[in-house]
Scaffold this motif. Structure first.
Motif, PDB file in Angstrom:
ATOM      1  N   THR A  31      58.217 -37.398  -2.719  1.00 47.17           N
ATOM      2  CA  THR A  31      56.846 -37.070  -2.356  1.00 47.17           C
ATOM      3  C   THR A  31      56.798 -36.768  -0.863  1.00 47.17           C
ATOM      4  OG1 THR A  31      56.336 -39.397  -1.976  1.00 47.17           O
ATOM      5  CG2 THR A  31      55.861 -38.521  -4.164  1.00 47.17           C
ATOM      6  N   THR A  32      56.148 -35.693  -0.547  1.00 52.29           N
ATOM      7  CA  THR A  32      56.044 -35.296   0.856  1.00 52.29           C
ATOM      8  C   THR A  32      54.637 -35.583   1.361  1.00 52.29           C
ATOM      9  OG1 THR A  32      55.402 -33.057   0.227  1.00 52.29           O
ATOM     10  CG2 THR A  32      57.745 -33.463   0.566  1.00 52.29           C
ATOM     11  N   ASP A  33      54.526 -35.710   2.658  1.00 51.11           N
ATOM     12  CA  ASP A  33      53.218 -35.915   3.261  1.00 51.11           C
ATOM     13  C   ASP A  33      52.422 -34.617   3.198  1.00 51.11           C
ATOM     14  OD1 ASP A  33      53.861 -38.506   3.874  1.00 51.11           O
ATOM     15  OD2 ASP A  33      54.602 -38.016   5.884  1.00 51.11           O
ATOM     16  N   ASP A  34      51.136 -34.749   3.385  1.00 47.29           N
ATOM     17  CA  ASP A  34      50.293 -33.563   3.430  1.00 47.29           C
ATOM     18  C   ASP A  34      50.670 -32.736   4.652  1.00 47.29           C
ATOM     19  OD1 ASP A  34      48.929 -34.301   1.162  1.00 47.29           O
ATOM     20  OD2 ASP A  34      47.404 -35.410   2.272  1.00 47.29           O
ATOM     21  N   PRO A  35      50.598 -31.413   4.527  1.00 44.18           N
ATOM     22  CA  PRO A  35      50.928 -30.597   5.696  1.00 44.18           C
ATOM     23  C   PRO A  35      49.897 -30.818   6.797  1.00 44.18           C
ATOM     24  CG  PRO A  35      50.048 -29.242   3.936  1.00 44.18           C
ATOM     25  CD  PRO A  35      50.233 -30.617   3.376  1.00 44.18           C
ATOM     26  N   GLU A  36      50.352 -30.632   7.998  1.00 41.38           N
ATOM     27  CA  GLU A  36      49.464 -30.826   9.140  1.00 41.38           C
ATOM     28  C   GLU A  36      48.408 -29.725   9.154  1.00 41.38           C
ATOM     29  OE1 GLU A  36      49.859 -30.630  13.957  1.00 41.38           O
ATOM     30  OE2 GLU A  36      51.528 -31.376  12.797  1.00 41.38           O
ATOM     31  N   LEU A  37      47.177 -30.127   9.295  1.00 44.52           N
ATOM     32  CA  LEU A  37      46.092 -29.151   9.324  1.00 44.52           C
ATOM     33  C   LEU A  37      46.028 -28.512  10.702  1.00 44.52           C
ATOM     34  CD1 LEU A  37      43.373 -31.186   7.429  1.00 44.52           C
ATOM     35  CD2 LEU A  37      44.861 -29.402   6.540  1.00 44.52           C
ATOM     36  N   ARG A  38      45.837 -27.212  10.714  1.00 45.16           N
ATOM     37  CA  ARG A  38      45.758 -26.498  11.977  1.00 45.16           C
ATOM     38  C   ARG A  38      44.377 -26.675  12.577  1.00 45.16           C
ATOM     39  NH1 ARG A  38      47.690 -20.567  10.855  1.00 45.16           N
ATOM     40  NH2 ARG A  38      46.270 -20.353  12.591  1.00 45.16           N
ATOM     41  N   TYR A  39      44.353 -26.785  13.863  1.00 45.39           N
ATOM     42  CA  TYR A  39      43.090 -26.890  14.573  1.00 45.39           C
ATOM     43  C   TYR A  39      42.504 -25.500  14.700  1.00 45.39           C
ATOM     44  CZ  TYR A  39      39.687 -28.060  18.154  1.00 45.39           C
ATOM     45  OH  TYR A  39      38.517 -28.224  18.844  1.00 45.39           O
ATOM     46  N   HIS A  40      41.271 -25.335  14.280  1.00 40.99           N
ATOM     47  CA  HIS A  40      40.629 -24.026  14.330  1.00 40.99           C
ATOM     48  C   HIS A  40      40.048 -23.802  15.717  1.00 40.99           C
ATOM     49  CE1 HIS A  40      38.489 -20.463  13.114  1.00 40.99           C
ATOM     50  NE2 HIS A  40      37.375 -20.976  13.596  1.00 40.99           N
ATOM     51  N   VAL A  41      40.532 -22.770  16.359  1.00 39.92           N
ATOM     52  CA  VAL A  41      40.032 -22.402  17.675  1.00 39.92           C
ATOM     53  C   VAL A  41      39.137 -21.183  17.495  1.00 39.92           C
ATOM     54  CG1 VAL A  41      40.714 -21.641  19.973  1.00 39.92           C
ATOM     55  CG2 VAL A  41      42.135 -23.254  18.736  1.00 39.92           C
TER      56      VAL A  41
END
Length: 183
Positions: A63-73
């Motif tokens: 099981t992998t962690d959730d992907p890192e969410l990108r910060y919306h600029v």
């Protein structure tokens, strides 16, 4: 059986290294077609045996962690959408006015920066509609734009873009022409 197989594998590995180091040793055994075919067949049998033994093993999933969410600029101009302001929707007048003010501000800055005018002169030309020769672009940024004629309104109904989108596009085209020095 396992010990015999391990011994045969170890012996073959040592023999292979010896042949690589001393080429004369290979001539003593006569590595002809028959020997190479037998070694290939042995390798094939071992490969099949190991492949079949892997069929019985259970698979383990990681099981992998959730992907890192990108910060919306925010991107400049995200809050202004000319096409959305041209559609029929609630708050359309406020959206159009916001786009119109942004276009007036861009035109004022362009006339000051590229036209050599003062801010007051640029504002007067925008209000009077004399900042460009294009009547559609000039009317779009005037203080009180004139009402289009009946013929112009019928033509606008037959076009794919709204009159607001068309006038905004013409204003942008004029501003680009002024900035490029062709006006």
């Amino acid at each position: 059986m396992r010990t015999v197989t391990a011994f045969a594998g170890l012996t073959a590995t040592v023999f292979g290294f010896a042949v690589v180091v001393d080429r004369g040793l290979a001539g003593a055994f006569g590595l002809d077609y028959l020997v190479v075919t037998l070694v290939g067949a042995l390798a094939l049998v071992q490969g099949i045996r190991y492949g079949l033994s892997r069929r019985k093993t259970t698979f383990h999933a990681t099981t992998t962690d959730d992907p890192e969410l990108r910060y919306h600029v925010p991107v400049p101009g995200d809050d202004v959408d000319v096409e959305f302001a041209g559609e029929r929707s609630l708050g359309r007048a406020q959206k159009r006015e916001r786009v119109r003010e942004r276009l007036r501000e861009a035109a004022r800055e362009t006339l000051v920066g590229y036209g050599g005018l003062t801010t007051e002169e640029a504002q007067e030309r925008l209000d009077a509609g004399t900042w460009t020769d294009d009547p559609v672009a000039a009317a779009a940024l005037r203080e009180s734009p004139p009402r289009p004629s009946l013929v112009a309104r019928v033509r606008a109904m037959l076009r794919t873009e709204s009159p607001f989108e068309r006038s905004a596009r013409r204003v942008v085209d004029e501003l680009v022409a002024i900035q490029e020095g062709s006006r």
